[in-house]
Design a protein around this motif. Structure first.
Motif, PDB file in Angstrom:
ATOM      1  N   VAL A 270      14.069  13.975 -16.666  1.00  0.00           N
ATOM      2  CA  VAL A 270      12.683  13.574 -16.399  1.00  0.00           C
ATOM      3  C   VAL A 270      12.650  12.426 -15.402  1.00  0.00           C
ATOM      4  CG1 VAL A 270      10.584  12.648 -17.449  1.00  0.00           C
ATOM      5  CG2 VAL A 270      11.895  14.406 -18.651  1.00  0.00           C
ATOM      6  N   ALA A 271      13.588  11.501 -15.529  1.00  0.00           N
ATOM      7  CA  ALA A 271      13.619  10.348 -14.621  1.00  0.00           C
ATOM      8  C   ALA A 271      13.945  10.768 -13.191  1.00  0.00           C
ATOM      9  CB  ALA A 271      14.643   9.331 -15.113  1.00  0.00           C
ATOM     10  N   THR A 272      14.741  11.808 -13.017  1.00  0.00           N
ATOM     11  CA  THR A 272      15.120  12.218 -11.668  1.00  0.00           C
ATOM     12  C   THR A 272      13.959  12.839 -10.891  1.00  0.00           C
ATOM     13  OG1 THR A 272      15.932  14.372 -12.424  1.00  0.00           O
ATOM     14  CG2 THR A 272      17.535  12.573 -12.282  1.00  0.00           C
ATOM     15  N   PHE A 273      12.874  13.116 -11.564  1.00  0.00           N
ATOM     16  CA  PHE A 273      11.686  13.593 -10.863  1.00  0.00           C
ATOM     17  C   PHE A 273      11.199  12.557  -9.848  1.00  0.00           C
ATOM     18  CE2 PHE A 273       7.014  14.379 -10.716  1.00  0.00           C
ATOM     19  CZ  PHE A 273       7.071  15.626 -10.120  1.00  0.00           C
ATOM     20  N   ALA A 274      11.551  11.295 -10.070  1.00  0.00           N
ATOM     21  CA  ALA A 274      11.169  10.227  -9.142  1.00  0.00           C
ATOM     22  C   ALA A 274      11.724  10.496  -7.739  1.00  0.00           C
ATOM     23  CB  ALA A 274      11.661   8.877  -9.659  1.00  0.00           C
ATOM     24  N   TRP A 275      12.925  11.077  -7.650  1.00  0.00           N
ATOM     25  CA  TRP A 275      13.482  11.420  -6.343  1.00  0.00           C
ATOM     26  C   TRP A 275      12.590  12.419  -5.623  1.00  0.00           C
ATOM     27  CZ3 TRP A 275      16.981   8.722  -3.987  1.00  0.00           C
ATOM     28  CH2 TRP A 275      17.942   8.019  -4.720  1.00  0.00           C
ATOM     29  N   ALA A 276      12.108  13.394  -6.358  1.00  0.00           N
ATOM     30  CA  ALA A 276      11.242  14.403  -5.747  1.00  0.00           C
ATOM     31  C   ALA A 276       9.960  13.760  -5.231  1.00  0.00           C
ATOM     32  CB  ALA A 276      10.921  15.505  -6.756  1.00  0.00           C
ATOM     33  N   ILE A 277       9.419  12.829  -5.983  1.00  0.00           N
ATOM     34  CA  ILE A 277       8.196  12.142  -5.560  1.00  0.00           C
ATOM     35  C   ILE A 277       8.443  11.354  -4.276  1.00  0.00           C
ATOM     36  CG2 ILE A 277       6.523  10.350  -6.172  1.00  0.00           C
ATOM     37  CD1 ILE A 277       6.926  11.164  -9.118  1.00  0.00           C
ATOM     38  N   VAL A 278       9.503  10.547  -4.262  1.00  0.00           N
ATOM     39  CA  VAL A 278       9.787   9.695  -3.103  1.00  0.00           C
ATOM     40  C   VAL A 278      10.106  10.535  -1.871  1.00  0.00           C
ATOM     41  CG1 VAL A 278      11.428   8.020  -2.154  1.00  0.00           C
ATOM     42  CG2 VAL A 278      10.495   7.689  -4.444  1.00  0.00           C
ATOM     43  N   LEU A 279      10.991  11.502  -2.016  1.00  0.00           N
ATOM     44  CA  LEU A 279      11.365  12.310  -0.855  1.00  0.00           C
ATOM     45  C   LEU A 279      10.191  13.149  -0.349  1.00  0.00           C
ATOM     46  CD1 LEU A 279      14.988  13.385  -1.813  1.00  0.00           C
ATOM     47  CD2 LEU A 279      14.279  11.734  -0.072  1.00  0.00           C
ATOM     48  N   GLY A 280       9.406  13.693  -1.250  1.00  0.00           N
ATOM     49  CA  GLY A 280       8.218  14.445  -0.834  1.00  0.00           C
ATOM     50  C   GLY A 280       7.219  13.566  -0.108  1.00  0.00           C
ATOM     51  N   TYR A 281       7.016  12.372  -0.648  1.00  0.00           N
ATOM     52  CA  TYR A 281       6.101  11.426  -0.015  1.00  0.00           C
ATOM     53  C   TYR A 281       6.606  11.030   1.372  1.00  0.00           C
ATOM     54  CZ  TYR A 281       3.726   6.995   0.911  1.00  0.00           C
ATOM     55  OH  TYR A 281       3.022   5.971   1.488  1.00  0.00           O
ATOM     56  N   LEU A 282       7.881  10.682   1.480  1.00  0.00           N
ATOM     57  CA  LEU A 282       8.438  10.282   2.778  1.00  0.00           C
ATOM     58  C   LEU A 282       8.381  11.431   3.784  1.00  0.00           C
ATOM     59  CD1 LEU A 282      11.533   8.164   1.691  1.00  0.00           C
ATOM     60  CD2 LEU A 282       9.351   7.329   2.603  1.00  0.00           C
ATOM     61  N   TRP A 283       8.702  12.641   3.360  1.00  0.00           N
ATOM     62  CA  TRP A 283       8.651  13.791   4.250  1.00  0.00           C
ATOM     63  C   TRP A 283       7.228  14.022   4.749  1.00  0.00           C
ATOM     64  CZ3 TRP A 283       6.603  18.793   4.364  1.00  0.00           C
ATOM     65  CH2 TRP A 283       7.168  19.637   5.325  1.00  0.00           C
ATOM     66  N   HIS A 284       6.258  13.909   3.835  1.00  0.00           N
ATOM     67  CA  HIS A 284       4.847  14.066   4.230  1.00  0.00           C
ATOM     68  C   HIS A 284       4.433  12.996   5.241  1.00  0.00           C
ATOM     69  CE1 HIS A 284       0.564  14.784   4.017  1.00  0.00           C
ATOM     70  NE2 HIS A 284       0.388  13.502   3.709  1.00  0.00           N
ATOM     71  N   ARG A 285       4.788  11.751   4.972  1.00  0.00           N
ATOM     72  CA  ARG A 285       4.420  10.652   5.886  1.00  0.00           C
ATOM     73  C   ARG A 285       5.041  10.841   7.263  1.00  0.00           C
ATOM     74  NH1 ARG A 285       2.397   5.193   4.233  1.00  0.00           N
ATOM     75  NH2 ARG A 285       3.276   4.795   6.266  1.00  0.00           N
TER      76      ARG A 285
ATOM     77  N   ASN B 180       0.816  -1.217   0.000  1.00  0.00           N
ATOM     78  CA  ASN B 180       0.000   0.000   0.000  1.00  0.00           C
ATOM     79  C   ASN B 180       0.854   1.273   0.000  1.00  0.00           C
ATOM     80  OD1 ASN B 180      -2.439   1.222  -0.280  1.00  0.00           O
ATOM     81  ND2 ASN B 180      -2.893   1.291   1.903  1.00  0.00           N
ATOM     82  N   HIS B 181       1.962   1.224  -0.688  1.00  0.00           N
ATOM     83  CA  HIS B 181       2.804   2.399  -0.905  1.00  0.00           C
ATOM     84  C   HIS B 181       2.751   2.749  -2.394  1.00  0.00           C
ATOM     85  CE1 HIS B 181       4.380   2.288   3.133  1.00  0.00           C
ATOM     86  NE2 HIS B 181       4.735   1.023   2.990  1.00  0.00           N
ATOM     87  N   GLY B 182       1.573   3.123  -2.841  1.00  0.00           N
ATOM     88  CA  GLY B 182       1.349   3.403  -4.257  1.00  0.00           C
ATOM     89  C   GLY B 182       2.200   4.527  -4.794  1.00  0.00           C
ATOM     90  N   VAL B 183       2.481   5.520  -3.968  1.00  0.00           N
ATOM     91  CA  VAL B 183       3.290   6.657  -4.426  1.00  0.00           C
ATOM     92  C   VAL B 183       4.714   6.202  -4.716  1.00  0.00           C
ATOM     93  CG1 VAL B 183       4.200   8.914  -3.785  1.00  0.00           C
ATOM     94  CG2 VAL B 183       1.852   8.334  -3.217  1.00  0.00           C
ATOM     95  N   ILE B 184       5.271   5.376  -3.855  1.00  0.00           N
ATOM     96  CA  ILE B 184       6.629   4.878  -4.085  1.00  0.00           C
ATOM     97  C   ILE B 184       6.653   3.963  -5.305  1.00  0.00           C
ATOM     98  CG2 ILE B 184       8.481   3.439  -3.138  1.00  0.00           C
ATOM     99  CD1 ILE B 184       7.897   4.674  -0.430  1.00  0.00           C
ATOM    100  N   ALA B 185       5.636   3.141  -5.448  1.00  0.00           N
ATOM    101  CA  ALA B 185       5.545   2.283  -6.630  1.00  0.00           C
ATOM    102  C   ALA B 185       5.470   3.131  -7.898  1.00  0.00           C
ATOM    103  CB  ALA B 185       4.330   1.364  -6.527  1.00  0.00           C
ATOM    104  N   PHE B 186       4.673   4.205  -7.852  1.00  0.00           N
ATOM    105  CA  PHE B 186       4.570   5.103  -9.005  1.00  0.00           C
ATOM    106  C   PHE B 186       5.916   5.758  -9.307  1.00  0.00           C
ATOM    107  CE2 PHE B 186       4.077   9.417 -10.636  1.00  0.00           C
ATOM    108  CZ  PHE B 186       3.478   9.144 -11.857  1.00  0.00           C
ATOM    109  N   ALA B 187       6.642   6.200  -8.274  1.00  0.00           N
ATOM    110  CA  ALA B 187       7.934   6.851  -8.481  1.00  0.00           C
ATOM    111  C   ALA B 187       8.930   5.895  -9.131  1.00  0.00           C
ATOM    112  CB  ALA B 187       8.487   7.380  -7.160  1.00  0.00           C
TER     113      ALA B 187
END
Length: 188
Positions: free
Chosen positions: A45-60, A10-17
């Motif tokens: 474009v691929a490095t945007f995945a870092w922003a997704i993961v770090l943003g998600y982790l910071w939010h959590r 249930n970590h859909g955001v990380i899976a998406f990243a």
């Protein structure tokens, strides 16, 4: 495998990243042929995945009230932003204009010497710096004697200098290598 595991937990955001990272790298992976000399813009474009993961982790972490992990994630975010900032600043000198880009790429990828010298020759021709244009076009031919594009480019340079006999000689050489090269055929 990690993306599937993240989706099941249930970590859909990380899976998406993770999915985003690998899908964004498809153009430079060799699975799909891309006709471009420089493909580093696909990696951005691929490095945007870092922003997704770090943003998600910071939010959590911050919504769960765990300040220790929030500090670690914040430091990671600042390190990533700082690193990308420094790298971007340094690459701006390379991307200043097409000539600096071709010269820098030539240092990294010498196997494409003829292509880059021809590109430099084309730029110098456009600026009407014919001596430099001829120098680089000759280097392109020295790197690959069958590089018909450079022969035609030299012909165009001589044509612009009203040296038609020399121009025809180089157009003929281009056509001898590739008899269907339209530029050489039309200018001849």
């Amino acid at each position: 495998a990690v993306a599937i595991y993240a989706a099941r937990k249930n970590h859909g955001v990380i899976a998406f990243a993770i999915w985003w990272f690998f899908v964004a790298l498809i153009p430079v992976s060799g699975f799909v042929e891309v006709h471009t000399w420089i493909a580093e813009h696909y990696v951005f474009v691929a490095t945007f995945a870092w922003a997704i993961v770090l943003g998600y982790l910071w939010h959590r972490v911050t919504t769960q009230g765990n300040q220790e992990y929030a500090s670690v994630i914040t430091v990671c975010i600042l390190v990533v932003i700082g690193t990308y900032g420094i790298m971007t600043f340094r690459r701006n000198f390379v991307w200043k204009d097409s000539k600096t880009l071709y010269a820098a790429t030539l240092e990294v990828e010498p196997q494409y010497e003829a292509t880059y010298h021809n590109a430099l020759a084309f730029d110098y021709r456009r600026e009407k710096k014919y001596d430099l244009a001829l120098e680089h076009a000759e280097k392109a031919i020295a790197g690959n004697s069958n590089y018909f594009v450079s022969y035609a480019l030299i012909g165009e340079i001589y044509m612009e200098q009203d040296r038609c006999d020399k121009a025809i000689e180089y157009f003929d050489q281009a056509l001898a290598i590739n008899d269907s090269y339209v530029t050489a055929f039309q200018n001849r």
